[in-house]
Scaffold this motif. Sequence first.
Motif, PDB file in Angstrom:
ATOM      1  N   GLU A   1     -61.882  22.883 -66.739  1.00 54.31           N
ATOM      2  CA  GLU A   1     -61.953  21.954 -67.873  1.00 54.31           C
ATOM      3  C   GLU A   1     -60.565  21.464 -68.274  1.00 54.31           C
ATOM      4  N   LYS A   2     -59.551  22.307 -68.128  1.00 52.60           N
ATOM      5  CA  LYS A   2     -58.181  21.909 -68.444  1.00 52.60           C
ATOM      6  C   LYS A   2     -57.571  21.022 -67.361  1.00 52.60           C
ATOM      7  N   ASN A   3     -58.122  21.075 -66.151  1.00 50.87           N
ATOM      8  CA  ASN A   3     -57.569  20.379 -64.988  1.00 50.87           C
ATOM      9  C   ASN A   3     -58.659  19.558 -64.309  1.00 50.87           C
ATOM     10  N   LYS A   4     -59.226  18.617 -65.060  1.00 49.92           N
ATOM     11  CA  LYS A   4     -60.405  17.878 -64.591  1.00 49.92           C
ATOM     12  C   LYS A   4     -60.156  17.015 -63.360  1.00 49.92           C
ATOM     13  N   ALA A   5     -58.982  16.446 -63.223  1.00 53.19           N
ATOM     14  CA  ALA A   5     -58.730  15.583 -62.060  1.00 53.19           C
ATOM     15  C   ALA A   5     -58.716  16.386 -60.751  1.00 53.19           C
ATOM     16  N   PRO A   6     -57.933  17.465 -60.658  1.00 54.65           N
ATOM     17  CA  PRO A   6     -57.932  18.206 -59.397  1.00 54.65           C
ATOM     18  C   PRO A   6     -59.125  19.153 -59.235  1.00 54.65           C
ATOM     19  N   CYS A   7     -59.814  19.478 -60.324  1.00 55.66           N
ATOM     20  CA  CYS A   7     -60.934  20.432 -60.268  1.00 55.66           C
ATOM     21  C   CYS A   7     -62.160  19.869 -60.986  1.00 55.66           C
ATOM     22  N   PRO A   8     -62.720  18.773 -60.477  1.00 53.39           N
ATOM     23  CA  PRO A   8     -63.881  18.180 -61.154  1.00 53.39           C
ATOM     24  C   PRO A   8     -65.124  19.059 -61.008  1.00 53.39           C
ATOM     25  N   LEU A   9     -65.553  19.613 -62.117  1.00 47.07           N
ATOM     26  CA  LEU A   9     -66.679  20.542 -62.132  1.00 47.07           C
ATOM     27  C   LEU A   9     -67.992  19.769 -62.123  1.00 47.07           C
ATOM     28  N   LEU A  10     -68.776  19.940 -61.045  1.00 45.29           N
ATOM     29  CA  LEU A  10     -70.050  19.230 -60.898  1.00 45.29           C
ATOM     30  C   LEU A  10     -71.230  20.056 -61.390  1.00 45.29           C
ATOM     31  N   GLU A  11     -71.174  21.377 -61.161  1.00 47.79           N
ATOM     32  CA  GLU A  11     -72.270  22.248 -61.587  1.00 47.79           C
ATOM     33  C   GLU A  11     -71.788  23.693 -61.612  1.00 47.79           C
ATOM     34  N   VAL A  12     -72.357  24.450 -62.526  1.00 53.03           N
ATOM     35  CA  VAL A  12     -72.101  25.888 -62.633  1.00 53.03           C
ATOM     36  C   VAL A  12     -73.463  26.580 -62.698  1.00 53.03           C
ATOM     37  N   THR A  13     -73.653  27.595 -61.871  1.00 54.44           N
ATOM     38  CA  THR A  13     -74.926  28.317 -61.896  1.00 54.44           C
ATOM     39  C   THR A  13     -74.903  29.391 -62.985  1.00 54.44           C
ATOM     40  N   ARG A  14     -76.072  29.855 -63.337  1.00 53.58           N
ATOM     41  CA  ARG A  14     -76.175  31.003 -64.235  1.00 53.58           C
ATOM     42  C   ARG A  14     -75.747  32.251 -63.462  1.00 53.58           C
ATOM     43  N   PRO A  15     -75.245  33.285 -64.143  1.00 48.87           N
ATOM     44  CA  PRO A  15     -74.889  34.517 -63.430  1.00 48.87           C
ATOM     45  C   PRO A  15     -76.079  35.038 -62.615  1.00 48.87           C
ATOM     46  N   GLY A  16     -75.824  35.368 -61.366  1.00 52.20           N
ATOM     47  CA  GLY A  16     -76.847  35.886 -60.472  1.00 52.20           C
ATOM     48  C   GLY A  16     -77.629  34.820 -59.734  1.00 52.20           C
ATOM     49  N   SER A  17     -77.635  33.589 -60.224  1.00 51.97           N
ATOM     50  CA  SER A  17     -78.405  32.520 -59.587  1.00 51.97           C
ATOM     51  C   SER A  17     -77.607  31.910 -58.440  1.00 51.97           C
TER      52      SER A  17
ATOM     53  N   THR B   1     -70.761  33.007 -41.884  1.00 55.30           N
ATOM     54  CA  THR B   1     -71.791  31.971 -41.942  1.00 55.30           C
ATOM     55  C   THR B   1     -72.764  32.194 -43.091  1.00 55.30           C
ATOM     56  N   ASP B   2     -72.688  33.327 -43.768  1.00 54.76           N
ATOM     57  CA  ASP B   2     -73.457  33.545 -44.999  1.00 54.76           C
ATOM     58  C   ASP B   2     -72.781  34.635 -45.818  1.00 54.76           C
ATOM     59  N   VAL B   3     -73.131  34.677 -47.096  1.00 56.76           N
ATOM     60  CA  VAL B   3     -72.554  35.693 -47.996  1.00 56.76           C
ATOM     61  C   VAL B   3     -73.652  36.431 -48.768  1.00 56.76           C
ATOM     62  N   GLU B   4     -74.844  36.471 -48.204  1.00 52.94           N
ATOM     63  CA  GLU B   4     -75.969  37.113 -48.893  1.00 52.94           C
ATOM     64  C   GLU B   4     -75.661  38.554 -49.266  1.00 52.94           C
ATOM     65  N   ASP B   5     -75.055  39.300 -48.368  1.00 49.83           N
ATOM     66  CA  ASP B   5     -74.787  40.711 -48.643  1.00 49.83           C
ATOM     67  C   ASP B   5     -73.660  40.922 -49.653  1.00 49.83           C
ATOM     68  N   LEU B   6     -72.869  39.883 -49.927  1.00 46.41           N
ATOM     69  CA  LEU B   6     -71.787  39.991 -50.912  1.00 46.41           C
ATOM     70  C   LEU B   6     -72.225  39.578 -52.312  1.00 46.41           C
ATOM     71  N   TRP B   7     -73.343  38.863 -52.400  1.00 41.36           N
ATOM     72  CA  TRP B   7     -73.800  38.306 -53.676  1.00 41.36           C
ATOM     73  C   TRP B   7     -74.353  39.417 -54.559  1.00 41.36           C
ATOM     74  N   THR B   8     -73.888  39.456 -55.805  1.00 42.03           N
ATOM     75  CA  THR B   8     -74.393  40.434 -56.769  1.00 42.03           C
ATOM     76  C   THR B   8     -74.995  39.702 -57.966  1.00 42.03           C
ATOM     77  N   GLU B   9     -75.663  40.447 -58.815  1.00 42.06           N
ATOM     78  CA  GLU B   9     -76.339  39.863 -59.981  1.00 42.06           C
ATOM     79  C   GLU B   9     -75.377  39.228 -60.984  1.00 42.06           C
ATOM     80  N   ASP B  10     -74.088  39.546 -60.898  1.00 39.52           N
ATOM     81  CA  ASP B  10     -73.150  38.943 -61.852  1.00 39.52           C
ATOM     82  C   ASP B  10     -72.341  37.798 -61.238  1.00 39.52           C
ATOM     83  N   MET B  11     -72.645  37.408 -59.998  1.00 36.69           N
ATOM     84  CA  MET B  11     -71.924  36.301 -59.358  1.00 36.69           C
ATOM     85  C   MET B  11     -72.326  34.973 -59.985  1.00 36.69           C
TER      86      MET B  11
END
Length: 139
Positions: free
Chosen positions: A29-45, A77-87
């Motif tokens: 949010e402080k650096n909108k030009a270089p980091c344009p935020l398109l979407e943020v998921t809910r934790p775990g989603s 090629t995937d990160v399923e095993d790294l994903w946790t409920e707080d990601m």
Amino acid sequence: TTGHAPGYVQANLVVLPKSHAADFRNFCEKNKAPCPLLEVTRPGSYEAIRLAPGSDLRRDLPKYWVWADGKHIEERTDVEDLWTEDMQAFLLGCSFSWEDLLLAAGLPPRHIEEKKNVPMYKTNIELQASGPFGGQMVV
């Protein structure tokens, strides 16, 4: 994915534990030009509900770079095993989204013609830091 998805919004994916999510969101949010935020998921989603309904951000991308303690440690090629409920996933805008518009206007980007990645340069322009996130702008 440069040149591979004309007409579609392309995004960079950042996945963080909830403990770092607020600082990263604030950094974007402080650096909108270089980091344009398109979407943020809910934790775990792992679904980008607005940009890609039905998606699974853990396995739908062609490649993932895994970082730990600020260092690139592996490519997968995937990160399923790294994903946790707080990601929490952050999708940031990417210049690849408008390459097809340049091509249609008769202005082909050189990196597409040469079948290379887009050139990037680290500047001396400081970004506004938030928590552990900061550094220089890359253009």
